[in-house]
Design a protein around this motif. Structure first.
Motif, PDB file in Angstrom:
ATOM      1  N   GLU A 115       0.836  -1.209   0.000  1.00 15.58           N
ATOM      2  CA  GLU A 115       0.000   0.000   0.000  1.00 15.58           C
ATOM      3  C   GLU A 115       0.865   1.253   0.000  1.00 15.58           C
ATOM      4  O   GLU A 115       1.860   1.332   0.709  1.00 15.58           O
ATOM      5  N   LYS A 153      -8.264   0.213  -0.818  1.00 16.23           N
ATOM      6  CA  LYS A 153      -7.756  -0.394   0.424  1.00 16.23           C
ATOM      7  C   LYS A 153      -6.669  -1.409   0.124  1.00 16.23           C
ATOM      8  O   LYS A 153      -6.827  -2.274  -0.713  1.00 16.23           O
ATOM      9  N   GLY A 154      -5.539  -1.255   0.800  1.00  8.72           N
ATOM     10  CA  GLY A 154      -4.439  -2.200   0.607  1.00  8.72           C
ATOM     11  C   GLY A 154      -3.589  -1.908  -0.613  1.00  8.72           C
ATOM     12  O   GLY A 154      -2.556  -2.527  -0.806  1.00  8.72           O
ATOM     13  N   GLN A 196      -3.751   4.779  -0.879  1.00  4.55           N
ATOM     14  CA  GLN A 196      -4.563   5.645  -0.033  1.00  4.55           C
ATOM     15  C   GLN A 196      -4.105   7.092  -0.219  1.00  4.55           C
ATOM     16  O   GLN A 196      -2.948   7.339  -0.580  1.00  4.55           O
ATOM     17  N   GLN A 237      -1.867   0.387  -8.673  1.00  3.84           N
ATOM     18  CA  GLN A 237      -2.076   1.644  -7.932  1.00  3.84           C
ATOM     19  C   GLN A 237      -2.622   2.720  -8.856  1.00  3.84           C
ATOM     20  O   GLN A 237      -3.525   3.485  -8.500  1.00  3.84           O
TER      21      GLN A 237
END
Ligand code: NA
Ligand code: NA
Lengths: 299, 435, 180
Positions: A2, A33-34, A37, A225
């Motif tokens: 993350e 999530k993970g 963020q 991502q």
């Protein structure tokens, strides 16, 4: 693994023009999530609004949500978007968005993820209790404005008075100034709706708030991502149109309920405001602005 | 690193460095350099720090600080202050603790024209303290009122600290200035009542004396003639603000200009005194604003690191009753006041306090007045009490720091009493603030 | 070295005089704006912006003078109780600290200024002008602060009078000879 990106916004995230950005971030944090963020480090109390674009450029921040006025010092062309009559989708289609991004990458090392505030116009608001029928009635009055009102004020003989934000309520209440320039949304953030008698229609320009992201940082993300961000942008641009329409309706109702009358100066008023600003911008960057004007104006 | 440890580290290094007698502004700078490098991130972080420093004091709402200080300095250096003290003294005659009462009355009048507690305290201390000691006043009785009047000065406009609070907290500046008038006058009355009572119970504290100077023919008329022009300057500040001629910032410029013109009308505006007043203004406001430069970045670092948000969320989630939270906030201000200066306290606490106050929905002007009274207490509490230093500076040799801060203690308690009154009776503030 | 200190001494005085002139100009400018407005004249374009820059300039230009005359606000409660030799050493450390801060800040500010000159960064508000017109203020102040701190260190090194940390010596804005 993350990754957490640092973001700032030009106003406190809980206020009118911070909320759309907060919605974007909340969506990212939910779907990412993970993976990825975003942490909003704050508003101008964390990084001054004037310094946020530079902070994204240098990598102090990864993302900033700011109007082009705050990075005009390095990119006057950003203001062209303010004058557009196109939706965000149309701006992407016409190539304008890409052109702006190219400049932003070159000068700020960052690009526009997305934009909000399109379709939210600027208005003149009169706080003096007086009949307002035409623009002639406003001649000689003193208005609190921001720099983007200067051209109109000058053209119509309104005296622009620069009053610091915390002093504006008092200045309006005591008649130090007899009106002010502000976008459609947000006059109730400061309680100004209680003092406002007339809103001048039509509104002109767009509130443009761009979500800027550092290019190198984006490029360094893994595909997964990047996907979180890209998907969030697609979601945001659809959802934000609905949000904007609802918020605008709510604002118009609120202003009517607060007893604010409206007066319509007709389409020439809006056209004049836009033309004046294009002329101003062309003086600063003739070639780029002329090209952007054609890309940002409906045929 | 968690926000909790960042918070602890930044505060610990701040207090530690302060005790080495490194100037307050530079304490901030050094923490900012390290903090910017670590928290903002590397050399770009340092560049960010420098940019923020440039923006930090370039704020129109901070402009009243030098201008209000200028008002007090002109009053002090041109001798206008001495004139009005003489006039007040000629009127107040058969009161226990006469000179102490004169100090308080004259101080209240100066409060309405001086925006700098430092100038007011220095003025009263250098003009009246030697007289009182010469007449065998007990030193604490003599010094207490001089220290105390600073509290009145903070509340009665013009007030540099009120402007600073308003602009940093986003509280209506005119609201704070006007809301402070009535509590300021009540506080002055409390102080006068205390002095009279003490000296009446124990006349040895302030022995009565025969006037040696030539009697004034019409003392009340004389007072009127001396004080009315000063009140006129006060009027210019307040009326220009309330009538809409000028914004609060602009009214401070009018006030400063009017004070200088008034000194000229009295024929007191000589070059040496004007020069001293201007130099004093540059020095006092420069030292305050230079701290703001450092403290702004400090506060930004706290915000950026998540410490601010973390602490606020923690207090909010604790679910304490509002009254407890409010009292806790005021208590923290007083505790900080022992160690740090008022400007830094504001810069550090307001980012935490304002979000909490807004969620609680309390009247910001009301809380602002309580906040200012805490600032005043901080000016009087050792080890770091600016007014204690000022009075030590102007006091005759032989007066110890210990005597000075013991002199302040009763007035600290009276100020706390005043805060309690305002706390339970908010109308003392709110009833007089328009809207 | 002494010649440099001598020149810097005059620079420090020049800067404080400029700081004072800026404050005077702010007072007169803002008052003029209000009076003009009462008589129906338009605002002075860019006045508010200019006073904002004025505040920035006067704050920084006053700083070296404050250092020279020990007018910066400081907490000397501990040091005023320390013995003479400790106080000297600590004061030396304080000055060294100020030098370090000034050198770092001045260096970074210079880098920022050069960057803004190279990129032709403009300030766009009511007034439009190159950013570097403001950018040289911090580097100049830092140079002056550094030299001033060195001069104080040199004085501390050679003289044997004890460091005066007494709060008594420190009344902001009031010179010794003005005390009764
Ligand atoms: Na006052
Ligand atoms: Na204290």
């Amino acid at each position: 693994q993350e990754v957490t990106l640092k973001a700032a916004v030009f106003v406190p995230p809980t206020t009118t023009y911070g909320i759309p950005f907060k919605r974007f971030v909340d969506h990212v944090n939910e779907t990412g999530k993970g993976v990825l963020q975003i942490r909003i480090v704050g508003g101008p109390e964390a990084v001054p609004a004037d310094g946020q674009a530079q902070a994204v450029k240098t990598g102090v921040l990864d993302i900033a949500s700011i109007p082009p006025a705050y990075y005009k010092s390095v990119m006057v062309e950003g203001d062209a978007q303010v004058l557009s009559d196109m939706s965000l989708a149309e701006q992407r289609k016409s190539g304008a968005y890409e052109a702006l991004n190219k400049i932003a990458i070159e000068r700020l090392g960052s690009f526009y993820l997305t934009t909000y505030g399109i379709g939210v116009p600027f208005h003149l608001y009169v706080t003096k209790d007086m009949p307002v029928k035409s623009i002639e009635d406003l001649k000689g009055l003193r208005f609190r404005g921001q720099p983007n009102y200067n051209a109109i004020f000058k053209h119509y003989g309104i005296a622009g008075v620069n009053v610091a934000a915390p002093e504006t309520y008092t200045a309006l209440e005591r008649g130090t100034v007899q009106g002010y320039g502000w976008p459609l949304w947000g006059i109730n953030d400061f309680g100004w709706e209680k003092l406002t008698k007339v809103r001048v229609d039509p509104g002109f320009y767009n509130v443009i708030v761009n979500i800027l992201m550092n290019k190198a940082k984006y490029d360094a993300l893994t595909p997964a991502q990047r996907k979180v961000i890209d998907d969030a942008v697609v979601w945001f641009e659809q959802d934000n149109e609905k949000y904007t329409a609802e918020k605008t309706k709510e604002t118009l109702d609120m202003q009517a309920k607060a007893g604010i009358k409206t007066v319509d100066f007709g389409p020439e008023f809006k056209k004049m405001a836009v033309d004046l600003y294009w002329d101003d911008l062309k003086k600063l960057s003739p070639d780029a602005i002329t090209k952007l004007q054609s890309q940002l104006t409906k045929k | 690193m968690s926000w909790g440890s960042i918070l602890a580290l930044m505060f610990a290094s701040k207090v530690g460095l302060l005790l080495t007698a490194l100037p307050v502004a530079f304490v901030f700078f050094i923490i900012n350099i390290v903090g910017s490098y670590l928290i903002f991130g590397g050399f770009p972080g340092l560049e960010q720090m420098v940019r923020n420093e440039q923006l930090s004091v370039a704020q129109f709402s901070l402009v009243p600080i030098p201008l209000f200080v200028l008002m007090g300095e002109v009053l002090f250096h041109t001798g206008l202050a001495m004139k009005s003290i003489d006039a007040v003294e000629a009127v107040i005659r058969r009161v226990p603790g006469r000179l102490a009462v004169v100090t308080l009355v004259a101080g209240t009048i100066f409060s309405a024209i001086s925006g700098s507690t430092i100038a007011t305290t220095a003025m009263l201390g250098s003009l009246l303290l030697p007289q009182m000691l010469q007449r065998n006043y007990e030193p604490r009785t003599a010094m207490g009122p001089i220290l105390a009047i600073g509290g009145v000065d903070i509340l009665i406009p013009p007030s540099g600290l009120a402007v600073l609070l308003g602009s940093l907290a986003g509280i209506s500046i005119s609201g704070l200035l006007i809301g402070g008038i009535v509590p300021g006058l009540i506080l002055a009355a409390l102080f006068i009542g205390y002095v009279v009572l003490r000296c009446w119970l124990n006349p040895a504290l302030a022995p009565a004396y025969e006037d040696s100077g030539a009697p004034v023919a019409h003392p009340w008329l004389n007072l009127l003639l001396t004080v009315v022009p000063l009140i006129g300057v006060f009027g210019i500040v307040v009326v220009s603000m309330t009538s809409g001629w000028a914004t609060p910032t602009e009214s401070s410029a009018l006030g400063a200009l009017a004070t200088v013109l008034l000194a000229a009308c009295y024929g007191q505006l000589k070059w040496p005194s004007l020069r001293k007043a201007l130099m004093g203004t540059a020095v006092i406001s420069g030292s305050l604003l230079f701290i703001i430069v450092g403290a702004t970045t400090f506060a930004q670092l706290l915000s950026f690191s998540g410490a601010t948000a973390g602490l606020v969320a923690m207090i909010e989630s604790a679910g304490l009753p509002h009254v407890i939270v409010l009292i806790g906030m005021l208590a923290i201000l007083m505790i900080l006041g022992f160690f740090i200066d008022q400007t830094s306290i504001m810069m550090i606490t307001l980012p935490f306090y304002m979000p909490l106050l807004r969620t609680m929905g309390v009247d910001l002007v009301w809380f602002g007045i309580l906040y200012l009274l805490c600032m005043q207490i901080g000016l009087l509490t050792p080890p770091f009490g600016l007014l204690l230093f000022v009075l030590k500076g102007v006091a005759p040799p032989g007066i110890t720091v210990g005597q000075i801060y013991r002199a302040a203690i009763p007035y600290v308690w009276l100020t706390i009493l005043m805060m309690a009154l305002i706390f339970v009776m908010p109308w003392m503030v709110t009833a007089f603030v328009p809207n | 070295m002494r010649a440099i200190f001598w020149i810097n001494g005059w620079l420090v005085r020049l800067l404080i005089v400029l700081a004072i002139l800026v404050i005077v100009a702010m007072t007169l400018g803002i008052s003029a704006e209000v009076i003009l407005r009462i008589f129906g004249f338009p605002s002075i374009v860019g006045l508010i912006e200019l006073t904002e820059y004025g505040l920035f300039i006067s704050t920084f230009f006053a700083a070296p003078y404050l250092l020279r005359h020990n007018e910066h606000i400081r907490v000397d409660i501990l040091m005023s109780r320390a013995d003479k030799e400790t106080a000297r050493v600590v004061e030396f450390g304080v000055l060294l600290c100020i030098v370090t801060i000034s050198v770092i800040t001045g260096f970074v500010a210079t880098v920022v200024m050069i960057g803004n000159i190279q990129n032709n960064t403009l300030i766009f508000k009511d007034l439009i002008f190159p950013q570097w017109w403001l950018d040289w203020i911090i580097p100049l102040t830092c140079v002056s602060l550094t030299l001033q701190a060195f001069e104080l260190m040199a004085t501390l090194w050679t003289s044997h009078t004890p460091v005066s940390h007494e709060p008594a010596e420190h009344v902001p804005g009031i010179q010794r000879e003005e005390m009764p």
